[in-house]
Design an enzyme around this catalytic site. Structure first.
Site, PDB file in Angstrom:
ATOM      1  N   THR A 117       1.048  -0.819  -0.124  1.00 44.88           N
ATOM      2  CA  THR A 117       0.193   0.609  -0.102  1.00 44.88           C
ATOM      3  C   THR A 117       0.523   1.474  -0.122  1.00 44.88           C
ATOM      4  O   THR A 117       2.430   1.291   0.433  1.00 44.88           O
ATOM      5  CB  THR A 117      -0.960  -0.250   1.305  1.00 44.88           C
ATOM      6  OG1 THR A 117      -1.635   1.061   1.626  1.00 44.88           O
ATOM      7  CG2 THR A 117      -0.089  -0.034   2.422  1.00 44.88           C
ATOM      8  N   TYR A 141      -1.794   0.341   9.802  1.00 46.29           N
ATOM      9  CA  TYR A 141      -1.966  -0.275   8.404  1.00 46.29           C
ATOM     10  C   TYR A 141      -1.264  -0.026   7.830  1.00 46.29           C
ATOM     11  O   TYR A 141      -0.350  -1.564   7.418  1.00 46.29           O
ATOM     12  CB  TYR A 141      -3.192  -0.112   8.166  1.00 46.29           C
ATOM     13  CG  TYR A 141      -3.161  -0.286   6.002  1.00 46.29           C
ATOM     14  CD1 TYR A 141      -3.255  -1.913   5.969  1.00 46.29           C
ATOM     15  CD2 TYR A 141      -3.642   0.514   5.323  1.00 46.29           C
ATOM     16  CE1 TYR A 141      -3.870  -2.270   5.086  1.00 46.29           C
ATOM     17  CE2 TYR A 141      -3.518   0.095   3.462  1.00 46.29           C
ATOM     18  CZ  TYR A 141      -3.370  -0.733   3.981  1.00 46.29           C
ATOM     19  OH  TYR A 141      -4.137  -1.856   1.843  1.00 46.29           O
ATOM     20  N   ASP A 285      -4.457   9.778   8.870  1.00 50.11           N
ATOM     21  CA  ASP A 285      -4.760  10.377   7.340  1.00 50.11           C
ATOM     22  C   ASP A 285      -3.121  11.356   6.905  1.00 50.11           C
ATOM     23  O   ASP A 285      -3.501  12.410   7.255  1.00 50.11           O
ATOM     24  CB  ASP A 285      -5.609  10.989   7.049  1.00 50.11           C
ATOM     25  CG  ASP A 285      -7.115   9.927   6.201  1.00 50.11           C
ATOM     26  OD1 ASP A 285      -6.832   8.687   5.806  1.00 50.11           O
ATOM     27  OD2 ASP A 285      -8.370  10.696   6.782  1.00 50.11           O
TER      28      ASP A 285
HETATM   29  N1  UDP Z   1     -13.045  10.240   3.390  1.00 54.62           N
HETATM   30  C1  UDP Z   1     -13.528  11.025   3.593  1.00 54.62           C
HETATM   31  N2  UDP Z   1     -14.686  10.649   3.576  1.00 54.62           N
HETATM   32  C2  UDP Z   1     -15.383   9.418   3.851  1.00 54.62           C
HETATM   33  C3  UDP Z   1     -14.421   7.933   3.833  1.00 54.62           C
HETATM   34  C4  UDP Z   1     -12.961   8.496   3.389  1.00 54.62           C
HETATM   35  O1  UDP Z   1     -13.701  12.274   3.030  1.00 54.62           O
HETATM   36  O2  UDP Z   1     -16.585   9.265   3.876  1.00 54.62           O
HETATM   37  C5  UDP Z   1     -11.766  10.533   2.389  1.00 54.62           C
HETATM   38  C6  UDP Z   1      -9.826   9.862   4.098  1.00 54.62           C
HETATM   39  O3  UDP Z   1     -10.201  10.922   4.661  1.00 54.62           O
HETATM   40  C7  UDP Z   1      -9.062  10.281   2.318  1.00 54.62           C
HETATM   41  C8  UDP Z   1      -9.669  10.012   1.665  1.00 54.62           C
HETATM   42  O4  UDP Z   1     -11.326  10.541   1.305  1.00 54.62           O
HETATM   43  O5  UDP Z   1      -8.285  11.080   2.128  1.00 54.62           O
HETATM   44  C9  UDP Z   1      -9.493   8.586   0.617  1.00 54.62           C
HETATM   45  O6  UDP Z   1     -10.060   7.777   1.832  1.00 54.62           O
HETATM   46  P1  UDP Z   1     -10.248   6.072   1.648  1.00 54.62           P
HETATM   47  O7  UDP Z   1     -11.108   5.626   3.059  1.00 54.62           O
HETATM   48  O8  UDP Z   1     -11.181   5.909   0.730  1.00 54.62           O
HETATM   49  O9  UDP Z   1      -8.615   5.612   1.280  1.00 54.62           O
HETATM   50  P2  UDP Z   1      -7.471   6.407   2.088  1.00 54.62           P
HETATM   51  O10 UDP Z   1      -6.930   6.449   1.435  1.00 54.62           O
HETATM   52  O11 UDP Z   1      -8.011   6.078   3.348  1.00 54.62           O
HETATM   53  O12 UDP Z   1      -7.006   4.299   1.571  1.00 54.62           O
END
Ligand code: UDP
Length: 329
Positions: A117, A141, A285
């Site tokens: 990842t 993770y 994040d």
């Molecule tokens: N995100 C958001 N609202 C949601 C889900 C995700 O704002 O309901 C944001 C999250 O903070 C990140 C981006 O969308 O910046 C992608 O998140 P996701 O969980 O899809 O993937 P990740 O980057 O964590 O693998």
């Protein structure tokens, strides 16, 4: 040629099984159905329900089947959950991989392609991120995936094993025929969450933070179509079979989209106005993750062809519209 897919009932693993069957591989699937779905397993695959941490179960499968290579998708993969339940991640991801590697050693299986990842990188100053960037995970993770990569690297030095680690950026979309797609419970990933809001299944989308150091203040991610992502796995298998050495590749689109941009595009693709509310940052994040995938293109000959954000959302929307409640339970 017989390929074992660990986690082949999950979102990404099930797409791998379908492409392997398309290409006439014999496919064996192991999945504990903790987050996967029986219905997502291709009917032509030889399915064993069980846990990769269960040594006795794993040995029984390896004794029955001749395995020429492994695709390893069996892991927990939620950033938010990994921060509140870190030990679940070390157990399933790291210990699970230990058993997989033990089986490879015991049964002489030489090749594994492994889902890693972008979360191994953490916060980076320079975009796009190349494979050589420092690894500083900001969540459990990412830490477990980095540990799994290191386990493979040390095992390679000790016995005859070759691995390809594929560092995914944000995977989304679905198989074009809409037969399989993304169905998590609870759903936390941005694109399916947004599409659930469009379907009226949730009252609103919450944007996790709008005070990041990005153009519109929301997090920027690099989205890759699941079918392109899987194509890279098949190329990686071929690369190992042709004598390629252990290697690591980023898989992304080299383009960043903010959370707000994804929401706007989803409104255009679906033609539906849904509610959006601003919320707090989500723990763990990083603000921006954008891949350089030049190495995968150059070494593996990877040529992602479905990776426009509109096409990703359109294919995901096709799946969600036809399966508003996901797989039958
Ligand atoms: N995100 C958001 N609202 C949601 C889900 C995700 O704002 O309901 C944001 C999250 O903070 C990140 C981006 O969308 O910046 C992608 O998140 P996701 O969980 O899809 O993937 P990740 O980057 O964590 O693998």
């Amino acid at each position: 040629m017989s390929i074992l897919v660990l986690g082949g009932a999950g979102y990404i693993g099930s797409h791998a099984v379908y492409q392997l069957v398309d290409q006439n591989f014999r496919v064996v699937v192991i999945d504990n159905l903790q987050t996967g779905h029986r219905e997502a397993v291709h009917p032509k695959a030889n399915f064993y329900e069980g846990d990769i941490r269960d040594r006795v179960f794993m040995r029984s499968v390896f004794e029955r089947e001749t395995i020429d290579g492994i695709l390893h998708f069996a892991a927990n993969s939620l950033v938010g959950e990994s921060m509140t339940e870190p030990l679940k991640y070390f157990d399933n991801n790291v210990y699970g991989t230990q058993i997989v590697l033990e089986m490879m050693k015991e049964f002489g299986v030489k090749h594994i392609v492994f889902s890693s990842t972008a979360a191994v990188y953490g916060e980076q100053m320079v975009m796009p991120i190349t494979e050589a960037a420092d690894k500083n995970p900001t969540n459990t993770y990412g830490e477990t995936k980095l540990t799994m990569e290191k386990m493979m690297s040390w095992c390679e030095k000790a016995f005859d094993l070759k691995y390809v680690s594929l560092r995914y950026f944000n995977v989304a979309g679905a198989r074009g025929d809409g037969q399989i797609g993304e169905d998590h419970n609870p759903e936390t990933h941005l694109i399916p969450v947004v599409l659930e809001a469009a379907l009226g299944k949730r009252p609103a989308v919450t944007v996790f933070g709008e005070d990041y150091d990005t153009e519109d203040g929301t997090c920027v991610r690099d989205y890759i179509h699941v079918e392109d992502l899987i194509a890279a796995h098949l190329l990686a298998l071929k690369y190992l079979q042709n004598g390629g050495g252990s290697n690591v590749f980023n898989l992304g689109s080299n383009q960043g989209f903010s959370v707000k941009e994804i929401i706007e595009t989803a409104k255009q693709v679906t033609g539906i106005e849904f509610s959006v509310v601003m919320g707090e940052r989500r723990s763990g994040d990083p603000s921006t993750l954008i891949a350089s995938s030049e190495k995968a293109k150059h070494v593996l000959g990877w040529n992602p062809s479905r990776t426009s954000i509109r096409e990703i959302i359109r294919d995901a929307w096709n799946w969600h519209q036809h399966h508003p409640n996901g797989y039958q339970k």
